[in-house]
Each structure stands twice: as C-alpha cells, then as structure tokens.
Design a protein around this motif. Structure first.
Motif: not given
Length: 98
Positions: A39-40, A62-65, A94
């Motif tokens: 992850p960044r 996909p990114q998850r917060l 999204s």
C-alpha cells in the motif's frame, strides 16, 4: 491480487515466503527474496533498498479505508459524523461498493 495480476501476465508465481508486517515484507524484497504489493501508505525503512513502482492498467487495485472509534462512542453525534463523512466520498469514488 498478486496471483490475479501474474495470471493475467501469463504466469503463476511461486510463493515461498509469507509475512504480515510491512517492514518484514520490504526486508525480504530488499534481500532479493521476491516482490510484493505494498500500500502507498505502508512504511519502508530507508535502509531497505527497494523501489516503489505504481501499478498501471485496469482494473485498478481496490483500496480499503478503515475507521476506528472507541467502543461505546459510536452513538455520539460528533463521533458518528466522522465515519459518515468518509463513507460518502468512498461511495462516490467506487459506485456499487458502498
């Protein structure tokens, strides 16, 4: 995600190591034991000689917060507004995943 990306590129990766901590993962990569998806925002110690390369192509990963609040405080209006404020733009970015 790594398996899907490799499969799309026409090969199957040989997974020889598993690590849960990002520092351990980047240490393995820095020592030549493979590659990783990172992850960044994951930290990379400056002594780890690794290079970040952004992923390109479709579909985008996909990114998850994740939002955390103290147990029992979710009923407080000010606390409840925080996660609500994060959900709105995430749904806009999204569609269909809200």
């Amino acid at each position: 995600m790594l398996h899907a990306a490799c499969s799309a590129a026409g090969f199957s990766p040989r997974v020889a190591h598993h690590a849960k901590e990002w520092v351990a993962v980047t240490a393995l990569v820095a020592r030549g034991f493979g590659v990783c998806l990172l992850p960044r925002l994951a930290p990379v110690p400056p002594e780890h000689a690794v290079r970040r390369l952004p992923l390109a192509g479709a579909p985008a990963p996909p990114q998850r917060l994740v939002a955390c609040v103290r147990r029992g405080s979710g009923g407080r209006p000010a606390v409840a507004r925080g996660p609500e404020a994060l959900h709105r733009p995430a749904r806009e970015m999204s569609p269909g995943t809200g």
